[in-house]
Design an enzyme around this catalytic site. Structure first.
Site, short mmCIF file in Angstrom:
data_model
loop_
_atom_site.label_atom_id
_atom_site.label_comp_id
_atom_site.label_asym_id
_atom_site.label_seq_id
_atom_site.Cartn_x
_atom_site.Cartn_y
_atom_site.Cartn_z
N HIS A 1 -6.33 -7.37 -0.37
CA HIS A 1 -6.28 -6.14 -0.66
C HIS A 1 -5.70 -5.77 -1.72
CE1 HIS A 1 -6.53 -6.35 3.82
NE2 HIS A 1 -7.76 -5.60 3.59
N ASP B 1 -2.55 -10.99 -2.29
CA ASP B 1 -2.89 -10.45 -0.86
C ASP B 1 -4.66 -10.09 -1.46
OD1 ASP B 1 -2.00 -8.85 1.92
OD2 ASP B 1 -3.58 -7.75 1.02
N ASP C 1 -4.21 -12.78 3.55
CA ASP C 1 -5.53 -12.40 4.18
C ASP C 1 -6.76 -12.71 3.15
OD1 ASP C 1 -4.63 -10.67 2.47
OD2 ASP C 1 -4.37 -8.91 3.88
N HIS D 1 0.89 -1.18 0.08
CA HIS D 1 0.10 -0.02 0.07
C HIS D 1 0.83 1.26 -0.02
CE1 HIS D 1 -3.67 -2.36 0.48
NE2 HIS D 1 -3.31 -2.76 1.59
ZN ZN Z 1 -4.00 -7.22 2.65
#
Ligand code: ZN
Length: 342
Positions: free
Chosen positions: A161, A159, A246, A123
């Site tokens: 995200h 991931d 995740d 991120h």
């Molecule tokens: Zn994540």
């Protein structure tokens, strides 16, 4: 020529506030995994810190200075992202572990490397920390690989995200292909199928947004119809994996239903591509994964896929009917068809 793990017990020194999902206990899981694989004969080495020169290939110099000024202090950089007095040094080790992996793999000392790090990185933007991330570890690694003679680098991010930082850092660069499979809509909000890169980089960002609740079969379809074919057509000189765990069914943040075995299957699919395209060269780096048990078992499944002789991916069968994978393949292929034979 085999797998090497890059790890230090120091990754526990990056502290986050009580109740934060990216907690130091995650480092205990990494310690246990490193110890177990070392006992089985896999080489494990401690990382060096990334240098300023390596960081500023993807981050603003002012930003690197700003993070360095958190040394010795506990700060809240945003509502999700915190530093403790040691965080800057530990973030340098996390980025440095990925650089180290690249050096070992690009010099053919090892076939593959797995950087068992925290904090995560995907991120982090050029000049902004975000989503538990300080430095963009895989972006620093990809930029380093380019200086070591890798003409084309592929980054695959599974991931749960979307890796907004990684996408933005390379969105105009046709030499770095970014492929992300993620829950969407979800944090951080980016990662729509229509986001395909900009300018000279058009087509070299491939987003595979999956509706919440996706199961093993959805990921299998997305890997077999999109991820592997695009990678094979791109023919990278190095494959980097943003390995987040995740999307596991037990994860407290993600809303996906992947089983542990699916992480092994995804990693085996990627290894098959790397074996065919770039002599097996893979550098994997840990991103998220917040259920400690799922993190340990899934990471182990991935490492097992990279260690030892290659075996074909065996996807588990959840038995749950879902059309999420098909829908994603349809949406993304409509966006990237001008660029790839999918
Ligand atoms: Zn994540």
């Amino acid at each position: 020529m085999s797998l090497i793990l890059i790890h230090t017990t120091r990754f526990a020194e990056h502290q986050t506030p009580p109740g934060h999902p990216e907690r130091p206990e995650r480092a205990d899981v990494l310690d246990a995994i490193a110890a177990r694989w070392r006992d089985r004969g896999t080489e494990v080495v401690a990382p060096r810190e990334a240098s300023r020169e390596q960081l500023v290939r993807v981050h603003d110099a002012d930003y690197v200075r700003r993070i360095s000024e958190t040394r010795g202090r506990a700060t809240a950089l945003d509502p999700d992202t915190y530093t403790s007095p040691e965080s800057y040094d530990i973030a340098l080790l996390a980025a440095g572990a990925c650089v180290d992996g690249v050096e070992r793999v690009m010099s053919n000392a090892h076939r593959a490397a797995f950087a068992l790090v925290r904090p995560p990185g995907h991120h982090a933007e050029r000049a902004r920390p975000m989503g538990f991330c300080l430095f963009n570890n895989v972006a620093v690694a990809a930029a380093h690989a380019r200086t070591m003679g890798a003409r084309k680098v592929a980054i695959v991010d599974f991931d749960v995200h979307h890796g907004n930082g990684t996408q933005h850092l390379f969105e105009t660069d046709p030499h770095v292909l970014y492929i992300s499979i993620h829950q969407y809509p979800y944090y951080p909000g980016t990662g729509a199928a229509e986001e395909i890169g900009r300018d000279a980089g058009r087509g070299f960002t491939v987003n595979l947004p999956l509706e919440v609740g996706a199961v093993d079969e959805d990921y299998q379809i997305v890997f077999s119809r999109m991820v592997s074919p695009v990678l094979r057509e791109f023919e990278p000189d190095l494959l980097i994996i943003s390995a987040g765990y995740d999307a596991h069914e037990r994860d407290p943040l993600g809303g996906m239903r992947l089983t542990t075995a699916a992480f092994g299957a995804m990693t085996r699919e990627l290894r098959a591509v790397a074996d065919d395209c770039c002599r097996g060269r893979i550098v994997a780096a840990l991103e998220g994964g917040y259920d400690l048990h799922a993190l340990g078992t899934s990471l182990d499944a991935s490492i097992d896929a990279l260690a030892g002789p290659h075996q074909a991916a065996e996807w588990p069968s959840s038995g749950i009917r879902s059309s999420r994978g098909e829908a994603t393949v349809e949406a993304t292929s409509a966006s990237i068809r001008p660029f790839w034979r999918v």
